[in-house]
Design a protein around this motif. Structure first.
Motif, PDB file in Angstrom:
ATOM      1  N   UNK A  33       0.814  -1.219   0.000  1.00 33.77           N
ATOM      2  CA  UNK A  33       0.000   0.000   0.000  1.00 33.77           C
ATOM      3  C   UNK A  33       0.843   1.262   0.000  1.00 33.77           C
ATOM      4  N   UNK A  34       1.829   1.449   0.887  1.00 36.09           N
ATOM      5  CA  UNK A  34       2.619   2.693   0.824  1.00 36.09           C
ATOM      6  C   UNK A  34       3.305   2.872  -0.511  1.00 36.09           C
ATOM      7  N   UNK A  35       3.841   1.758  -1.064  1.00 38.60           N
ATOM      8  CA  UNK A  35       4.508   1.892  -2.357  1.00 38.60           C
ATOM      9  C   UNK A  35       3.571   2.330  -3.450  1.00 38.60           C
ATOM     10  N   UNK A  36       2.365   1.772  -3.431  1.00 39.93           N
ATOM     11  CA  UNK A  36       1.367   2.171  -4.434  1.00 39.93           C
ATOM     12  C   UNK A  36       1.037   3.646  -4.316  1.00 39.93           C
ATOM     13  N   UNK A  37       0.827   4.124  -3.093  1.00 37.86           N
ATOM     14  CA  UNK A  37       0.492   5.527  -2.886  1.00 37.86           C
ATOM     15  C   UNK A  37       1.608   6.434  -3.374  1.00 37.86           C
ATOM     16  N   UNK A  38       2.846   6.111  -2.978  1.00 37.10           N
ATOM     17  CA  UNK A  38       3.970   6.971  -3.341  1.00 37.10           C
ATOM     18  C   UNK A  38       4.170   6.994  -4.848  1.00 37.10           C
ATOM     19  N   UNK A  39       4.124   5.783  -5.471  1.00 36.99           N
ATOM     20  CA  UNK A  39       4.343   5.735  -6.919  1.00 36.99           C
ATOM     21  C   UNK A  39       3.254   6.480  -7.669  1.00 36.99           C
ATOM     22  N   UNK A  40       2.027   6.234  -7.284  1.00 39.30           N
ATOM     23  CA  UNK A  40       0.925   6.899  -7.969  1.00 39.30           C
ATOM     24  C   UNK A  40       0.952   8.395  -7.807  1.00 39.30           C
ATOM     25  N   UNK A  41       1.149   8.853  -6.586  1.00 40.35           N
ATOM     26  CA  UNK A  41       1.209  10.296  -6.354  1.00 40.35           C
ATOM     27  C   UNK A  41       2.395  10.925  -7.079  1.00 40.35           C
ATOM     28  N   UNK A  95      -6.136  10.248 -11.489  1.00 41.30           N
ATOM     29  CA  UNK A  95      -6.300  10.556 -10.064  1.00 41.30           C
ATOM     30  C   UNK A  95      -7.466   9.784  -9.481  1.00 41.30           C
ATOM     31  N   UNK A  96      -8.595   9.736 -10.215  1.00 34.59           N
ATOM     32  CA  UNK A  96      -9.766   8.984  -9.735  1.00 34.59           C
ATOM     33  C   UNK A  96      -9.417   7.507  -9.582  1.00 34.59           C
ATOM     34  N   UNK A  97      -8.750   6.921 -10.610  1.00 31.31           N
ATOM     35  CA  UNK A  97      -8.393   5.497 -10.538  1.00 31.31           C
ATOM     36  C   UNK A  97      -7.446   5.228  -9.386  1.00 31.31           C
ATOM     37  N   UNK A  98      -6.483   6.120  -9.182  1.00 34.69           N
ATOM     38  CA  UNK A  98      -5.525   5.943  -8.087  1.00 34.69           C
ATOM     39  C   UNK A  98      -6.235   5.972  -6.744  1.00 34.69           C
ATOM     40  N   UNK A  99      -7.113   6.971  -6.550  1.00 34.48           N
ATOM     41  CA  UNK A  99      -7.827   7.077  -5.276  1.00 34.48           C
ATOM     42  C   UNK A  99      -8.670   5.836  -5.033  1.00 34.48           C
ATOM     43  N   UNK A 100      -9.331   5.339  -6.096  1.00 33.62           N
ATOM     44  CA  UNK A 100     -10.158   4.149  -5.926  1.00 33.62           C
ATOM     45  C   UNK A 100      -9.302   2.932  -5.604  1.00 33.62           C
TER      46      UNK A 100
END
Length: 782
Positions: A33-41, A95-100
């Motif tokens: 989860x943290x990696x996904x958030x950091x990469x996406x952001x 952004x929508x896909x990342x948040x979801x």
């Protein structure tokens, strides 16, 4: 009874390892989860930086920035509002896909934690307690609640030591407060303090550090074994295994246990998707050929002990009768008996993505509507079986502006913590606490009260609690409405002050009423007097007009005689005339002509004002136009002025009195010639106008009329600047307006200095000869 091997793996560093290994059994590893958030952001920030560098559409970038900040605060349903044709639309979609994706991961992790907690809840005589790093109580499995008879004596945030006897906790605390020993694992004994009348319960304890769901400490507790018959103790593992089997079979996601490419076990969800024959089938029979090598590699790597990220795949039901289903899969290493195996977890995707996106858009629209509301709105979520705390679910921008102007409060915050943050903003915190207490004691009722907010700009707000009910009228939440009533309160205070002032001035008001009544009576008397004076003025005006007509008529008679004798002398009929006498006689004749013209205009004006009604008839305007042009032709030729006459459409007759029409045209054409420049142009045009009217225009290209004089040229005796040397009386256009209005028409003037003047008359049109019994009057008929 807990076996020594089981207790040993739950003590020391083995306990966090057990939990860390248990999460992947239900889904993806926590560390993803943290990696996904950091990469996406990071990706989105780079794209925003690229577009921002091009300086295009800053509004859309602000929308994306707002959504990203909301995601960072844990508000995963935030949606940037960007037009479809905006260059930043792909970024907004990402952004929508990342948040979801983040939201789905968090929900899955929370769900897996609930499933794991449910498994621990089924273990008799055992409990798991989660503490934060300050050793305060966070949550616990149902085993701890059973030891206390169903009701925990502590809440989230209370000191964990209050659960145990002081002596046993002090001894255990020695190892628990040592970071190095805590990382290695702390074991010992604790005595559970169950209140008066109940002896302390002796427990074996093991504690270690935890990083999920939050950083803290996991405390594993087990009752000290009691003497039980061997046959009873032998049944416990079977019962536990049965309960764990039910948990495995009840998972919402599908799970396949795979070893050596063969499906050894499948839960009910996987069997529903892939068929009951999926057990004992080969994985190669389920995966399409183009994806087979990839899926087999991921499963084999998991069986070898390497867990990886989730990946998309397609699986076909046994027999291949249906088209492949789309899944998001994760391969997790497990042991199945003596075989190295992998648990392949499946979450169906596809159509649910569209549904989820629509739900996100609907929620975004709802949040947009909430932000458009003038009142602040704070939605509180009711406690659930897994969370006994009221929490902040949603908050619009107006609520943040009123209650949290300089602070950031994350969604999901406990209600008590929310009030602790905003209470210092109120002038009377004690009254606010009393109001909150009443609302919490009776959440199913509506509560309202007004409070003053402290700060640089004091405000008055009204807080309104309203219940939100779900199916069956059950309470599912509460809505706190925050309404800024500062302006209304100021108005109310002002109205109260005004009412008090009015109460003190009743006598003055009564006196004012009396004075007003006297004034009305005086006005009535003056009205009668004004009516009498107006009637006298009308009579005087009629006498003036009559006198003017008589004087003009009396003056015209001697002028005719003077002009006749002067003309006879000038022609030499009464004797020889020298040049000097001829010049003098010419001046006399010009003066007489000027006086005659003035008297004629006065007579025309007086006649127009005296006649109450005109005797209109159908008149052919053509001969009259010809007659007027011929009358002024000599004066025009003397100055080189040319007449332009537009053809008159056939059957274009006017409903007029012939003399009145002649006076209007004569005055207009005479002015156009008189005030035109040398070698100028005068144009006369008649055309069909609006329904029932004819438009008559006389224009010239002379010096024009200044703008400040145009509204006065129709006044009696008015002569503009620079016309002192031009003969005239100033009543020609006044006569034109009077005659035209008496015929039911209107006249207007349009002039531009240096370009000329156009006088436009709208005259009533007579019925055509084919539709009327009237015969048009021509010049010859007159």
């Amino acid at each position: 009874m807990m076996s020594p091997s089981l207790f040993s793996i739950c003590s020391g560093t083995a306990l966090p390892s057990l939990l860390a290994q248990s999460w992947p059994l239900i889904g993806e590893p926590v560390e993803l989860l943290p990696g996904l958030v950091v990469a996406g952001l990071g990706l989105i920030v780079l794209l925003i930086g690229y577009i921002a560098g091009r300086r295009r559409r800053p509004r859309s970038l602000k929308e994306i920035e707002r959504a990203l900040r909301a995601v960072a605060r844990g508000e995963y349903d935030a949606v940037p509002i960007v037009e479809a044709d905006d260059p930043a639309a792909p970024i907004a979609e990402a952004t929508i896909d990342l948040a979801q994706a983040i939201k789905e991961r968090v929900e899955r992790l929370d769900g897996r934690a609930m499933l794991l907690g449910g498994a621990f809840d089924e273990l008799p005589g055992r409990a798991v307690v989660l503490l934060d790093r300050e050793l305060t109580f966070s949550t616990a499995s149902d085993g701890l609640r059973r030891w206390f008879g169903g009701q925990l004596p502590v809440r989230t945030g209370n000191a964990a030591g209050s659960l145990f006897t002081e002596q046993s906790w002090s001894q255990f605390l020695v190892g628990l407060t040592d970071p190095e020993r805590r990382r290695e694992g702390v074991t010992g004994e604790l005595e559970l303090e169950r209140g008066e009348g109940c002896p302390p319960l002796r427990l074996r304890a093991a504690a270690g550090e935890s990083t999920y769901p939050t950083e803290g400490i996991v405390l594993y507790l087990e009752e000290q074994p009691a003497a039980v018959p061997p046959d009873e103790s032998a049944e416990a593992p079977a019962a536990v295994a049965e309960r764990l089997e039910r948990v495995f079979d009840g998972l919402a996601n599908g799970v396949l246990i795979v070893a050596d490419g063969r499906v050894l076990k499948a839960n009910s969800t996987a069997r529903r998707w892939l068929g009951d024959q999926v057990r004992e089938s080969w994985l190669r029979d389920l995966v399409p050929a183009e994806e087979l090598l990839f899926v087999l590699d991921r499963v084999q790597r998991a069986a070898d002990g390497f867990a990886g990220d989730s990946f998309p795949c397609r699986l076909t039901a046994v027999g291949g009768a249906e088209s492949p289903r789309e899944f998001e899969a994760s391969a997790i290493p497990i042991g199945f008996g003596d075989l190295p195996a992998a648990a392949l977890t499946l979450r169906e995707t596809g159509a649910d993505r569209v549904v989820a996106r629509r739900a996100r858009l609907q929620r975004a629209r709802l949040l947009a509507v909430m932000d458009a509301v003038a009142d602040g709105l704070v939605v509180l979520r009711a406690p659930s079986p897994t969370d006994e705390t009221w929490r902040v679910s949603t908050m619009n921008q107006r609520a943040r502006q009123l209650l949290l102007p300089h602070q950031v409060v994350r969604l999901g915050l406990a209600e008590e913590q929310f009030w602790a943050v905003i209470t210092p903003l109120f002038d009377d915190p004690h009254e606010l606490v009393r109001f909150i207490g009443e609302a919490q004691q009776q959440p199913e009722r509506e509560h309202a009260a007004s409070f003053d907010l402290d700060g640089s700009s004091p405000r008055t707000v009204e807080l309104i609690f309203r219940p939100v009910t779900g199916p069956g009228d059950g309470l599912v939440g509460r809505v706190l409405v925050v309404r800024d009533i500062t302006h209304h309160r100021d108005i109310e205070r002002q109205l109260r002050a005004d009412a008090e002032a009015l109460a003190h001035s009743r006598e003055s008001l009564q006196k004012a009423y009396e004075q007003l009544a006297d004034a009305n009576k005086s006005l009535a008397r003056k009205g009668v007097e004004l009516s009498r004076l107006n009637q006298e003025l009308l009579e005087l005006d009629a006498s003036r007009a009559e006198l003017l007509s008589n004087v003009a008529h009396e003056l015209q008679t001697p002028l005719v005689s003077i002009r006749g004798y002067a003309q006879m002398v000038l022609e030499g009929r009464l004797g020889r005339v020298n040049d000097e006498q001829r010049e003098g006689l010419g001046k006399i004749l010009r003066g007489v002509d000027r006086m005659s013209e003035m008297i004629g205009n006065l007579l025309a004006l007086a006649r127009a004002e005296q006649i109450p009604e005109v005797s209109a008839e159908a008149v052919d305007p053509g001969p009259i136009v010809t007659e007027v042009i011929e009358r002024h032709k000599d004066a025009a030729n003397a100055r080189g002025i040319v007449f332009e006459r537009a053809p008159i459409p056939p059957n274009l007759w006017l409903r007029a009195e012939r003399n009145g029409l002649f006076q209007v045209l004569d005055n207009l054409v005479g002015n156009a010639v008189k005030f035109n420049r040398t070698r100028g142009r005068v144009r006369v045009r008649l055309a069909a106008g609006p329904s029932g009217f004819v438009t008559l225009e006389v224009s010239d290209n002379g010096p024009g009329i200044p703008a400040d004089e145009q509204r006065r040229v129709f006044d009696r005796f008015y002569r503009g600047r620079g016309t002192e040397n031009i003969p005239g009386s100033g009543i020609g256009l006044a006569t034109v307006r009077t005659v035209v209005e008496r015929h039911g028409g209107s006249v207007e003037l349009e002039s531009r200095p240096g370009e000329g003047t156009v006088v436009r008359v709208s005259w009533p049109r007579a019925p055509e000869s084919g539709s009327s019994s009237e015969t048009p009057t021509s010049a010859a008929a007159q």
